[in-house]
Design a protein around this motif. Structure first.
Motif, PDB file in Angstrom:
ATOM      1  N   THR A  34       0.809  -1.219   0.000  1.00 42.19           N
ATOM      2  CA  THR A  34       0.000   0.000   0.000  1.00 42.19           C
ATOM      3  C   THR A  34       0.845   1.272   0.000  1.00 42.19           C
ATOM      4  O   THR A  34       0.341   2.351   0.261  1.00 42.19           O
ATOM      5  CB  THR A  34      -0.883   0.042   1.262  1.00 42.19           C
ATOM      6  N   ASN A  41       0.249   0.676 -10.985  1.00 46.11           N
ATOM      7  CA  ASN A  41      -0.047  -0.738 -11.224  1.00 46.11           C
ATOM      8  C   ASN A  41       1.072  -1.706 -10.849  1.00 46.11           C
ATOM      9  O   ASN A  41       1.243  -2.745 -11.469  1.00 46.11           O
ATOM     10  CB  ASN A  41      -0.464  -0.939 -12.693  1.00 46.11           C
ATOM     11  N   THR A  42       1.858  -1.349  -9.839  1.00 42.62           N
ATOM     12  CA  THR A  42       2.895  -2.262  -9.348  1.00 42.62           C
ATOM     13  C   THR A  42       2.486  -2.900  -8.023  1.00 42.62           C
ATOM     14  O   THR A  42       3.190  -3.752  -7.513  1.00 42.62           O
ATOM     15  CB  THR A  42       4.240  -1.534  -9.132  1.00 42.62           C
ATOM     16  N   GLN A  43       1.356  -2.461  -7.456  1.00 45.54           N
ATOM     17  CA  GLN A  43       0.919  -3.004  -6.174  1.00 45.54           C
ATOM     18  C   GLN A  43      -0.514  -3.531  -6.324  1.00 45.54           C
ATOM     19  O   GLN A  43      -1.432  -3.078  -5.654  1.00 45.54           O
ATOM     20  CB  GLN A  43       1.014  -1.923  -5.090  1.00 45.54           C
ATOM     21  N   ASP A 150      -4.872   3.544 -12.643  1.00 41.28           N
ATOM     22  CA  ASP A 150      -3.860   3.018 -11.727  1.00 41.28           C
ATOM     23  C   ASP A 150      -4.592   2.256 -10.629  1.00 41.28           C
ATOM     24  O   ASP A 150      -5.381   2.843  -9.884  1.00 41.28           O
ATOM     25  CB  ASP A 150      -3.053   4.195 -11.144  1.00 41.28           C
ATOM     26  N   ASN A 152      -3.185   0.725  -8.052  1.00 41.08           N
ATOM     27  CA  ASN A 152      -2.447   0.583  -6.784  1.00 41.08           C
ATOM     28  C   ASN A 152      -3.354   0.818  -5.580  1.00 41.08           C
ATOM     29  O   ASN A 152      -3.188   0.198  -4.532  1.00 41.08           O
ATOM     30  CB  ASN A 152      -1.290   1.573  -6.721  1.00 41.08           C
TER      31      ASN A 152
END
Ligand code: ADP
Ligand code: MG
Length: 482
Positions: A34, A41-43, A150, A152
């Motif tokens: 978080t 978009n990496t988490q 996104d 994330n």
């Protein structure tokens, strides 16, 4: 706050819904990270992207954080609560529904005590607190004709904290948000950072004639600073008064806060309002809490702002106003206590709230990166208390400490600022002053008492401000008499 309209006074009624992002390393229903500000978009886990067949798993730590917050708000903890699906379509919500809590939230009614600028307090009701997942973010400014998404933020845990319509002015709304943020930060359940969006506020406003029933409210969504909340209330209340006095009716609707024009604008009316078709999420069991577990959390709560304030008033004999200012942030309260330990608490408060806060304000720094540590400020106060320097010299030393980061001791030694308490030296300086001003001495002796201050000033000048003021007064009094 009363608004004076053309037809008489109007009272403003405000209720706030705050979305507070839970401090947790992982999301509410997945193990994805978080961290704020990560590459888009990496988490994102398969759950957060709503891949078919993926199942949510509740994050126990987020539940614990919600319970801790509920306890901090002196609220009812519901041992049985239910997650519902709130259905709507939007590009940044891949599942087509948000998992939230509707009729059976995890936390029920509670309260928050507001500290008003005049030192008075006022209690505001909390209606409920529920847990829900955040949606992703649509980025409209990355491409001329496309919107990027996104994910994330998709699935990050939020606490929605709803107040009763108990607030009556923009100032009270601001005091409410400041206090709520302080409590969340003390608890460590939300960082309260409105600029990063970890605390967002929906502002419900209506107007009425004093003493009458509530009027129709509008809801201004996602206001992201305390100042904007105040401005939005002010604008919206005046707009509503104009509508009603012009013979119209306030429409219950959702509005937006325009941060360039400083106005609220209609977003959608009630007729266009979503039908969210809430129903219990079949992928999640109701949440059942063990009362012992809740008790363990209660026992582990830190001392919260209200209790700390009461203790400061009692232990350090501070005024409610001073105590309120010092406990507003845990870091300031801790700083103050380090300074006050073993020293005059009122003097410590004056230095922290006056000189230190003033300096930090000017430097644009927080107490966490104060150039003068609590220990160092304590050292300076010690030098006043043991008569090494006068209060006046101390101000100069403090300015030096801010600039150089050196200790008060070092500065006093280096610059030879040690107070002169040697009676012989003081007598010498006084004799010189009296000898240089025979006419003034005569006038004084003829009854012009006011000249005493002039002599003190001259002696201080002679000694570069270092003479002990009490000694100067005493010796000067004696010499002038006869
Ligand atoms: P909704 O889901 O429609 O936003 P909520 O129950 O979540 O409804 O929140 C309603 C919010 O509006 C609460 O903060 C409440 O205090 C506030 N509110 C309700 N009635 C009024 C009113 N007449 N004027 C101002 N605020 C109101
Ligand atoms: Mg709402």
């Amino acid at each position: 706050m009363l608004i004076q309209g053309d037809t008489g006074d109007w009272e403003v009624v405000i209720g706030l819904e705050v979305h507070a992002q839970v401090v947790s390393n992982a999301k509410l229903f997945s193990g994805a990270a978080t961290v704020f500000g990560a590459e888009p978009n990496t988490q994102v886990s398969h759950v957060d992207a709503a891949m078919p067949g993926m199942l949510p798993v509740i994050n126990e730590y987020c539940v614990e954080q919600a319970v801790r917050t509920g306890l901090g708000l002196k609220a009812q903890i519901n041992l049985f609560s239910v997650f519902d699906r709130k259905n709507y379509f939007y590009a940044d919500l891949p599942s087509g529904y948000q998992i939230s809590q509707y009729s059976q939230p995890i936390v029920g009614t509670g309260s928050i005590v507001l500290d008003m600028p005049d030192g008075s307090t006022r209690t505001v009701g909390i209606t409920r607190l529920h847990l829900e997942m955040d949606a992703g973010k649509s980025l409209h400014d990355q491409h001329p004709s496309k919107t990027y998404v996104d994910l994330n933020r998709s699935g990050v845990a939020l606490m929605e904290i709803v107040s009763e319509p108990d607030l009556r002015s923009p100032e009270e709304a601001a005091a409410y948000l400041r206090k709520l943020r302080a409590i969340l930060r003390y608890l460590g359940t939300c960082d309260g950072n409105m600029e990063e969006g970890s605390m967002r506020c929906d502002v419900n406003v209506s107007v009425r004639r004093p003493g009458e029933g509530f009027g129709t409210r509008t809801e201004t969504k996602n206001v992201n600073s305390i100042r904007y909340v105040q401005m939005a209330i002010e604008f919206e209340a005046r707009r509503q008064v104009e509508v009603v006095e012009g013979g119209g009716q306030v429409v219950q609707e959702t509005r937006l806060w325009d941060t360039t024009k400083f106005v609220t604008r209609s977003m959608r009316s009630k007729e266009e309002a979503h039908d969210y078709r809430y129903f219990p999420d079949p992928d999640l069991l109701p949440l059942e809490l063990d009362p012992d577990w809740v008790e363990d959390i209660r026992r582990s709560l830190p001392e919260l702002p209200d209790e700390k304030k009461a203790r400061f008033i009692e232990q350090y004999r501070l005024s409610p106003y001073d105590a309120g200012v010092l406990v507003a942030e845990k870091a300031s309260a801790d700083y103050y206590e380090t300074v006050a330990r073993g020293r005059d608490p009122k003097m410590a408060a004056n230095w922290v709230m006056g000189d230190l806060f003033g300096a930090l304000n000017k430097l644009g720094r927080g107490i966490d990166d104060s150039p003068v540590s609590a220990g160092a400020l304590g050292g300076l106060i010690d030098l006043i208390a043991n008569d090494t320097i006068s209060g006046r010299i101390a101000k100069e030393v403090f300015a030096d400490m801010l600039e150089t980061g050196k200790s008060a001791d070092a500065i006093v030694e280096e610059k030879g600022l040690r107070q002169v308490t040697d009676t012989g030296a003081i007598e010498g300086a006084i004799d010189a002053v009296l000898a240089a001003n025979p006419d003034k001495v005569a006038e004084y002796r003829a009854g012009k008492d006011k000249l005493f201050g002039f002599f003190v000033g001259q002696v201080m000048k002679q000694t570069q401000g270092k003479a002990n003021p009490a000694l100067v007064n005493e010796v000067l009094g004696r010499k002038l008499k006869g």
